[in-house]
Write an enzyme that holds these catalytic residues in place. Structure first.
Site, PDB file in Angstrom:
ATOM      1  N   GLN A  78       0.864  -1.200   0.000  1.00  0.00           N
ATOM      2  CA  GLN A  78       0.000   0.000   0.000  1.00  0.00           C
ATOM      3  C   GLN A  78       0.891   1.237   0.000  1.00  0.00           C
ATOM      4  OE1 GLN A  78      -2.087   0.477   3.675  1.00  0.00           O
ATOM      5  NE2 GLN A  78      -3.621   1.858   2.857  1.00  0.00           N
TER       6      GLN A  78
ATOM      7  N   SER B   5       1.126   6.513   2.342  1.00  0.00           N
ATOM      8  CA  SER B   5       1.809   7.522   3.181  1.00  0.00           C
ATOM      9  C   SER B   5       3.059   8.078   2.506  1.00  0.00           C
ATOM     10  CB  SER B   5       2.230   6.908   4.514  1.00  0.00           C
ATOM     11  OG  SER B   5       1.127   6.332   5.152  1.00  0.00           O
TER      12      SER B   5
ATOM     13  N   SER C 227       4.761  -1.166   4.110  1.00  0.00           N
ATOM     14  CA  SER C 227       5.000  -2.519   4.633  1.00  0.00           C
ATOM     15  C   SER C 227       5.157  -3.516   3.491  1.00  0.00           C
ATOM     16  CB  SER C 227       3.830  -2.960   5.518  1.00  0.00           C
ATOM     17  OG  SER C 227       3.601  -2.019   6.536  1.00  0.00           O
TER      18      SER C 227
ATOM     19  N   GLU D 245      -9.686  -0.988   5.820  1.00  0.00           N
ATOM     20  CA  GLU D 245      -8.592  -1.035   6.786  1.00  0.00           C
ATOM     21  C   GLU D 245      -9.112  -0.787   8.206  1.00  0.00           C
ATOM     22  OE1 GLU D 245      -5.483   1.726   5.761  1.00  0.00           O
ATOM     23  OE2 GLU D 245      -3.967   0.464   6.671  1.00  0.00           O
TER      24      GLU D 245
ATOM     25  N   ASN E 274      -4.408   7.141  16.534  1.00  0.00           N
ATOM     26  CA  ASN E 274      -5.557   7.170  17.447  1.00  0.00           C
ATOM     27  C   ASN E 274      -6.140   8.572  17.592  1.00  0.00           C
ATOM     28  OD1 ASN E 274      -5.169   4.501  17.607  1.00  0.00           O
ATOM     29  ND2 ASN E 274      -5.062   4.386  19.830  1.00  0.00           N
ATOM     30  N   GLU E 275      -5.289   9.594  17.427  1.00  0.00           N
ATOM     31  CA  GLU E 275      -5.824  10.967  17.489  1.00  0.00           C
ATOM     32  C   GLU E 275      -6.810  11.165  16.329  1.00  0.00           C
ATOM     33  OE1 GLU E 275      -2.525  10.289  17.701  1.00  0.00           O
ATOM     34  OE2 GLU E 275      -2.341  10.668  19.854  1.00  0.00           O
TER      35      GLU E 275
END
Ligand SMILES: Cc1cc2nc3c(=O)[nH]c(=O)nc-3n(C[C@H](O)[C@H](O)[C@H](O)COP(=O)(O)OP(=O)(O)OC[C@H]3O[C@@H](n4cnc5c(N)ncnc54)[C@H](O)[C@@H]3O)c2cc1C
Length: 391
Positions: free
Chosen positions: A130, A133, A165, A248, A374-375
């Site tokens: 993927q 990013s 990854s 995801e 998580n933010e």
């Protein structure tokens, strides 16, 4: 939510369990998958294991039959994950293809594109990565700066991705690139499939906390991407990407499988080391048990939504938030059970699990970052689930 399995679902589970008991390369219910020091050897082993499972048609059961699936529903997909957990089977090495690239292609690709890529995903004949990013685009993914400039028959791709990854083992990558630099940022992105073996792709592994290099920097140097590698319409990549992201962050049977296995290991280890004699540790182990069970129930609720034909929706973010924080607490409890052995690494004496727990603790520190921090998940829950004003 109705948790009773139908007779067909029970038959399906029994058939799979029988298959696993006969085919598993280690003793069912007792043995563990082999461990490898070398990531490439591990990937090779996992590819052959996934190939065997796919030959039995146990990978991607919810995919259409034409592409190797069974056209089954989310409940069967979930059942497979639970049975794999019971068999203590490892994670699927082709997970990015199975869970992200494949479902996105099924939803947005042309028939030619589906025929070209889908048949080799489930068998792990081809692995995917993927390429979303970038150094300047993580949480704010719509800021991707990788440029795809139109040329005769396709695009020239230039730019850099990061944290990719398994890029070093991948045959193909799903990539977001800017094709319309003058359009508003969400509108100028296209979704491309990139050939990872092309000399225009430069993959440079990055060392993680665990000492392994699972993720990578990926550089595109004038890489030519043909027209037929565009998924969905030009400039509509953000919409296509959202379909990948919802998969995801939707239900998470994979993490459920892993954490059920970890919990069972932890309880076994605690029993061996007298962990239940210590009242404070006993309390933490009970909490870990309750939290994994709660995660299972949250997953079942999501599966029952999917089984009724509803989308996973933004509630997927609360599931991601829950399991990633649960995971850190469970791993901390693992370290407490190890006690004085907690700071040791593989190769050390008197180190139960030979470093497996310490590695896993380090690895899961990243769980609150990958697939959206998580933010960001809290922002999504606040704005789209609770209807709070934007911060
Ligand atoms: C193990 C691992 C594997 C990964 N694999 C892949 C992969 O295969 N492919 C891929 O494309 N990516 C992958 N990623 C990348 C991952 O998706 C990003 O790291 C993540 O989205 C965060 O982006 P960033 O690292 O650029 O951090 P940034 O976006 O720079 O964030 C830095 C900090 O600022 C906070 N922050 C940022 N914006 C906000 C906001 N609006 N409100 C509140 N806080 C905010 C973040 O929460 C974080 O704490 C992987 C990451 C990890 C850890």
């Amino acid at each position: 939510m109705d948790l009773r399995a139908t007779p067909e679902q029970q038959r399906f589970r029994a058939e799979l369990r029988g298959w696993l008991q006969a085919q598993l390369p280690w003793e069912y219910g007792k043995g563990l998958p082999p461990r490898f020091d070398d990531l490439a050897e591990e990937v090779a082993f996992l590819r052959s294991w996934q190939g065997k499972l796919a030959a039995g048609r146990w990978v991607g059961v919810a995919w259409p039959e034409a592409y190797g699936g069974r056209g089954a529903g989310p409940v069967e997909h979930f059942t497979v994950q639970e049975e794999l957990a019971r068999a203590r089977a490892p994670e699927m090495v082709g997970r990015i293809g199975i869970n992200l690239a494949g479902p996105t292609l099924l939803a947005h690709a042309t028939d030619e594109q589906k025929a070209r890529w889908l048949p080799r995903i489930l068998s792990a004949e081809e692995l995917w990565c993927q390429l979303f990013s970038e150094p300047g685009a993580g949480s704010d993914l719509a800021s991707v700066a990788t440029r795809a400039t139109p040329v005769e028959g396709g695009w020239r791709l230039n730019g850099q991705k990061v944290w990719t990854s398994y890029a070093q083992f991948a045959d193909w990558g799903i990539c977001l690139a800017r094709t319309e630099p003058d359009a508003p940022k969400h509108k100028g992105i296209s979704y491309l499939v990139v050939d990872m073996h092309d000399p225009g792709v430069d993959v440079r592994p990055l060392m993680q906390l665990t000492g392994d290099a699972e993720f990578n920097e990926v550089f595109f140097n004038d890489l030519f991407v043909p027209d037929d590698c565009l998924i969905g319409p030009r400039g509509e990549g953000w919409r296509v990407a959202n379909s990948t992201l919802s998969h995801e962050r939707g239900t998470n049977p994979r993490q459920l499988v892993i954490h059920i296995q970890l919990l069972e290991e932890l309880l076994r280890l605690a029993e061996e080391r007298g962990g239940f004699d210590d009242v404070r540790l006993r309390q933490r182990l009970a909490e870990a048990y309750v939290e994994v069970r709660l995660f299972q129930l949250h997953n079942w609720r999501s599966v029952s939504r999917l089984a009724r034909g509803l989308e996973p929706g933004p509630e997927g973010s609360s599931l991601k938030l829950y399991w990633s924080e649960m995971s850190k607490r469970l791993h901390d409890a693992g370290m407490a059970v190890l006690g004085p052995a907690a700071p040791l690494w593989k190769g050390a004496d008197d180190n139960p699990g030979e470093g497996r727990w310490q590695r896993s603790w380090l690895y899961y520190q990243g769980a609150s970052i990958w697939a959206g921090t998580n933010e960001i998940q809290r922002n999504i829950v606040g704005e789209r689930v609770l209807g709070l004003p934007r911060g």
